[in-house]
Design a protein around this motif. Structure first.
Motif, PDB file in Angstrom:
ATOM      1  N   ASP A 185       0.846  -1.190   0.000  1.00  0.00           N
ATOM      2  CA  ASP A 185       0.000   0.000   0.000  1.00  0.00           C
ATOM      3  C   ASP A 185       0.888   1.249   0.000  1.00  0.00           C
ATOM      4  N   ASP A 204      -6.811  -3.248   3.847  1.00  0.00           N
ATOM      5  CA  ASP A 204      -5.612  -3.870   3.274  1.00  0.00           C
ATOM      6  C   ASP A 204      -5.521  -5.335   3.690  1.00  0.00           C
ATOM      7  N   GLY A 253      -8.363   3.059   3.118  1.00  0.00           N
ATOM      8  CA  GLY A 253      -7.869   1.965   2.290  1.00  0.00           C
ATOM      9  C   GLY A 253      -8.821   1.589   1.176  1.00  0.00           C
TER      10      GLY A 253
END
Length: 255
Positions: free
Chosen positions: A37, A207, A81
């Motif tokens: 990420d 995530d 996210g």
């Protein structure tokens, strides 16, 4: 030795001591594909997502300082996210308003980035370079649109740092918590023979869900971003590390 917590109630399906799960088809070793990420994991944005959302909400008519704005901000925090357009569809109800909000957000975030308000997480660049020097393929992913992802890469001087960068549009339009970006990385790079040889790292619950749904063997939560240890482990982290700088040590210990 890195400060690593391994979730004791999650098995590791990529244990290479088991020959039935080792990558053998083409000779590529395990842990060959690393999907990272960006904001909160490799990039420290200092709360710019919330600041950009406040600016965007004001630009489309949400009054500053109101209970409505605070409720919307809390949802943004809870869904860190996730693809931003998906967040705005939930918050604003219609596709037209969602797209207006998303455009305003991307514009506001880009202005903040251009103002020099982001920086790498300490050790992030060195970590990515080490992973690649070790023969691993590194892919950077984001819930932002491509224009914002590119603005971040340009601001940090990270063009070409990773092998591949992906945003939701590059994977059919669905961002996290769907596994699409991880699976797109798997298919587009050909860097692993088995999804269990993929490593996913991020700072949010989404995530972790994305990594687990993709079948990745290691799903590492980092504590430099939006969510705490309990949220990360509660949503499927196989390991929790203090920072992305600890990832190479984690991979060495799990080899």
């Amino acid at each position: 030795m890195s400060d690593v917590t391994k979730a004791s109630n999650v098995s590791n399906p990529s244990d290479v001591s088991n020959p039935s799960t080792a990558a053998t088809t083409t000779g590529r070793g395990p842990r060959g594909l690393i999907v990272l990420d960006m904001a909160g994991t490799t990039v420290a944005d200092g709360g710019l997502v919330e600041r950009a959302f406040e600016l965007a909400a004001e630009r489309i008519g949400v009054e500053p300082g109101t209970a409505e704005l605070e409720a919307k901000l809390q949802y943004v925090r809870d869904t860190m996210g996730e693809s931003k357009i998906s967040v705005f569809r939930h918050l604003f109800g219609t596709e037209e308003l969602a797209r207006r909000a998303n455009s305003a957000f991307e514009e506001a975030y880009g202005e903040l980035v251009d103002g020099g308000l982001i920086a790498p997480v300490p050790g992030a660049r060195r970590t990515i370079e080490k992973l690649r020097a070790d023969g691993r393929t590194v892919v950077l992913t984001t819930g932002f649109a491509r224009v914002t992802q590119d603005a971040i890469l340009d601001a940090l001087g990270w063009r070409g740092l990773a092998d591949l960068t992906l945003c939701p549009a590059d994977a059919g339009g669905r961002g996290r918590p769907y596994p699409d970006m991880v699976l797109a990385a798997f298919l587009r790079t050909g860097a692993a023979d088995d999804v269990r040889d993929v490593v996913v790292a991020g700072d949010t619950a989404y995530d972790m869900l994305c990594g687990r749904r993709s079948g990745a063997g290691i799903v590492a939560g980092v504590l430099t971003g939006a969510h705490d240890r309990a949220a990360l482990t509660g949503h499927g982290a196989t390991h929790v590390i203090e920072s992305i700088a600890d990832l190479p040590s984690l991979l060495a210990e799990s080899a």
